[in-house]
Structures are given as structure tokens and as C-alpha cells.
Design an enzyme around this catalytic site. Sequence first.
Site, PDB file in Angstrom:
ATOM      1  N   SER A   4       0.793  -1.229   0.000  1.00  0.00           N
ATOM      2  CA  SER A   4       0.000   0.000   0.000  1.00  0.00           C
ATOM      3  C   SER A   4       0.824   1.278   0.000  1.00  0.00           C
ATOM      4  O   SER A   4       0.334   2.310  -0.435  1.00  0.00           O
ATOM      5  CB  SER A   4      -0.969  -0.006   1.184  1.00  0.00           C
ATOM      6  OG  SER A   4      -0.290  -0.286   2.381  1.00  0.00           O
TER       7      SER A   4
ATOM      8  N   HIS B 143      -5.730  -3.973  -2.001  1.00  0.00           N
ATOM      9  CA  HIS B 143      -5.531  -2.914  -3.008  1.00  0.00           C
ATOM     10  C   HIS B 143      -5.463  -3.471  -4.432  1.00  0.00           C
ATOM     11  O   HIS B 143      -5.201  -2.718  -5.362  1.00  0.00           O
ATOM     12  CB  HIS B 143      -4.236  -2.143  -2.714  1.00  0.00           C
ATOM     13  CG  HIS B 143      -4.352  -1.187  -1.578  1.00  0.00           C
ATOM     14  ND1 HIS B 143      -4.987   0.027  -1.686  1.00  0.00           N
ATOM     15  CD2 HIS B 143      -3.936  -1.284  -0.297  1.00  0.00           C
ATOM     16  CE1 HIS B 143      -4.932   0.665  -0.523  1.00  0.00           C
ATOM     17  NE2 HIS B 143      -4.304  -0.118   0.341  1.00  0.00           N
TER      18      HIS B 143
ATOM     19  N   LYS C  69     -12.774  -0.707  -0.125  1.00  0.00           N
ATOM     20  CA  LYS C  69     -12.006   0.077  -1.107  1.00  0.00           C
ATOM     21  C   LYS C  69     -12.753   0.033  -2.454  1.00  0.00           C
ATOM     22  O   LYS C  69     -13.793   0.650  -2.574  1.00  0.00           O
ATOM     23  CB  LYS C  69     -10.569  -0.446  -1.202  1.00  0.00           C
ATOM     24  CG  LYS C  69      -9.819  -0.367   0.160  1.00  0.00           C
ATOM     25  CD  LYS C  69      -8.338  -0.628   0.007  1.00  0.00           C
ATOM     26  CE  LYS C  69      -7.660  -0.955   1.329  1.00  0.00           C
ATOM     27  NZ  LYS C  69      -7.606   0.125   2.300  1.00  0.00           N
TER      28      LYS C  69
HETATM   29  C1  LIG Z   1      -3.363  -4.337   2.538  1.00  0.00           C
HETATM   30  C2  LIG Z   1      -4.474  -3.958   3.466  1.00  0.00           C
HETATM   31  N1  LIG Z   1      -5.022  -4.901   4.257  1.00  0.00           N
HETATM   32  C3  LIG Z   1      -6.033  -4.613   5.104  1.00  0.00           C
HETATM   33  C4  LIG Z   1      -6.543  -3.334   5.198  1.00  0.00           C
HETATM   34  C5  LIG Z   1      -7.643  -3.062   6.169  1.00  0.00           C
HETATM   35  O1  LIG Z   1      -8.867  -3.109   5.510  1.00  0.00           O
HETATM   36  P1  LIG Z   1     -10.194  -2.771   6.304  1.00  0.00           P
HETATM   37  O2  LIG Z   1     -10.382  -1.285   6.203  1.00  0.00           O
HETATM   38  O3  LIG Z   1     -11.256  -3.562   5.623  1.00  0.00           O
HETATM   39  O4  LIG Z   1      -9.971  -3.237   7.711  1.00  0.00           O
HETATM   40  C6  LIG Z   1      -6.024  -2.320   4.396  1.00  0.00           C
HETATM   41  C7  LIG Z   1      -6.568  -0.954   4.514  1.00  0.00           C
HETATM   42  O5  LIG Z   1      -5.901   0.029   4.547  1.00  0.00           O
HETATM   43  C8  LIG Z   1      -4.955  -2.634   3.511  1.00  0.00           C
HETATM   44  O6  LIG Z   1      -4.404  -1.679   2.753  1.00  0.00           O
END
Ligand SMILES: Cc1ncc(COP(=O)(O)O)c(C=O)c1O
Length: 391
Positions: A183, A211, A242
Site C-alpha cells: 500500500s 488494493h 475500497k
Molecule cells: C493491505 C491492506 N489490508 C487490510 C486493510 C484493512 O482493511 P479494512 O479497512 O477492511 O480493515 C487495508 C486498509 O488500509 C490494507 O491496505
Amino acid sequence: MSALTEQVGAELTALRDARTYKRFNTLESPQGPVVRMAGRGEVIVLSSNNYLGLADHPEVVRAGIEGLERYGAGTASVRFICGTFEPHLELERKVADLSGTEAALTYVSCWNANEAVIPTLTDSTTVIFTDELNHASVIDAVRLSRPAEKVIYPHSDLSRLREGLAGAPSAARKLVVTDGVFSMEGDLARLPEIVELAREFNAVVIVDDSHGVGVLGETGRGVVEHFGLLGEVDVLTGTLGKALGGAAGGYVASSAEVCDLLQQRSRPQLFSNALPPTVACSALRAIELMLEQPALVARLRENTKTFRAMLLEAGYRPLEGESAIIPIIIGETADAIALSERLLEEGVFVTGFGFPVVPEGTARIRVQMSAALEPEHLERAIEAFRRVRPS
Ligand SMILES: Cc1ncc(COP(=O)(O)O)c(C=O)c1O
């Protein structure tokens, strides 16, 4: 003042002194290519995870309203007591289909999904291999697991991963955990090689593709589709917060047995309320829209390509990558934050990230693309980038 208030106050002062104290912006309109921001007026958003522009899509909103009217505000129960509603099952079938897996199980967030699956699949023999740049939720999930050993390998360094796998006891369960798209870098996991290594050493691959889904692959199925590996990864996790509508929720997609065990054993599933049906209904419609309208993913890809070229032309040097995340390294945290503030003054919202989110000296602004951005938004945005470019 109590001792606690004093200590917390000192901690907050330290954050302000380090210029890492975050100030929140309030939106007065739905998430979209342009939003109304309190005290700022209309702002072009290049910072949301609304990759496909579905967060305010009329059909996604309508599906949520219908779910709300039909099933009420929420479940008032965890899944296994009396909190399993029809939309959960329908959504999970759709997510499994999307992921190329037998089954899927939803959680209230991908954070929870990661904290569910990694500890549940860890037994006393397990060795966990985790990329150093994995998302915080993966890091915390690994901390919550109690493996025999944990190996944090340098980012995408597969020779180190190979060494670790080769050195692990052959009888141990080996979990290789990686983000699909990283990310902060916007780069992709080297999944074909990771899958090959896992086959060679009899390891299990877990990919968090939060992502990647809605962004990569011809039909938006994510990093597995991008690399032609649909059905080849043992466990996928992802978010519904997202590209897939942007509301909330996460999932684990895997074999029927893994999902069954997660239902029986994973703590966020057993001890926390289920996804509200209204949210499940919106997410389901968002996935359907993505699959019905491949032009959305194509548009996102086109916008990303176009804006990358515009940035280069305007004198910026974004990190290379195939995702919809375009990071531009600035260096010092204060400079990255200052640049993002200057952009906001110009009506363009791009977040700056500094230490400790990214390593010292690699502070950056992170541009994120959306299919909802029109050419005129990109034009206006690049004009702002030109005006604020550091010399
Ligand atoms: C790679 C990754 N995993 C998990 C999450 C967390 O997702 P959630 O908002 O559904 O908890 C994010 C969110 O920023 C993310 O970028």
C-alpha cells in the site's frame, strides 16, 4: 490534571513536535472524484480507495437502502448465534466466485479477516514467513499468532524467502503471508515465484489483496488474475472498503474446509457482530457492477496510465508500478506534509506520509487513482501539481 492526562498530553505534544500529528478533514458530501470538504469547499480527491467510483453509485446506495429496509440496522448478534442473514451467504458465494475459490467468509473488516485467518491457521509447529512491508493488520495478525518461528523477510526478497523455507523443519506448517499490492509502494508481490516456492517447499500462501481487487486483472479479480493464478493461491483476504463499494467489511476466500474452520474457531467471527446486512447488500451490488461493467476497471487503468504520464511530464518522478497507487518520494516528512498541504490549498487532496509509516528519509505523497475521475479532473489536478512543484 490526572497523571494519565498529563502523560497522554506529553505524548500528543511529542507527536506535534515531530510533525506527525494528524489533522482530520471532514467531508460534507459522498466520497467521489470531487467532494465538499469542511472549510475548504470543493476538492478533487486523489487520496481515496474508491478505485472504481462505486462508493456513491446510485445502485450501490439503493441496494444498501433496500437491505436496511428489509433486514434492519444490523444483526444484533454474532454470526453463529442468530446473526447470519441471507445477504451474508449471497455475498460470500459472490466473493468466492470472484476469487476463484470454493468458499468465502465475511468479517466486519479486512483487519479482522487477517486477524482471524493467520492465528487460526497457526499451530504449534508453524513457521510464518512475512514480507517486511506487509500491511499493519497482517503484522498484528502475525503478532497475535503463536508460531514456532516467525521470519520477516526483506521486501520481496525471494532468495531470503527461499533460504527460510529451506531451513524450516519439513514437518512444520509453513505460511507465507504477503500483500498482493503493497500500500505504500504501490508495487505487486512477486506472486508467480512465491507460489512456485510454496509448491517446492510445501508451504501455504496467504495473500491480502485489499488494493488489488477491483484494480488488477482484466475483470478486476486482483493480483491472482493479473498473474494468471486464479485458484492457485491457498488463502486470499480482501476488503469491501475500497474498490468494492467502499463501505466496510472484509473477507477470507479459500477452501470450504478453511472457511468452515474459521467459522468454528476464528475469534473475530465468534466474538464480534457480523457485517450489517445493509453493508453486505451494497458490497454485493458493487461486485456485480464491477463484473457487469468491465469498462470500470479499464477506465481506472487508463486514468492511472494517463496521470502517471502527466506527472512525469510535470517533472515528478513517481515510483513505478502497475497498481492504482502512485507514490512520489519527497524525502523529509515535513516536506511531504507541506506539499500535500499546498496541494490542498490548490483544491487537490493528496495525502503525505512520513516516518514512522514509511522509513525515515522516504516520506512521500501518495496519489491514488479512481475510475470516477474525468479528464477535466486530471487536468485540474496536474495544473495544481505544476504550481506547487518543489524546485
Ligand atoms: C493491505 C491492506 N489490508 C487490510 C486493510 C484493512 O482493511 P479494512 O479497512 O477492511 O480493515 C487495508 C486498509 O488500509 C490494507 O491496505
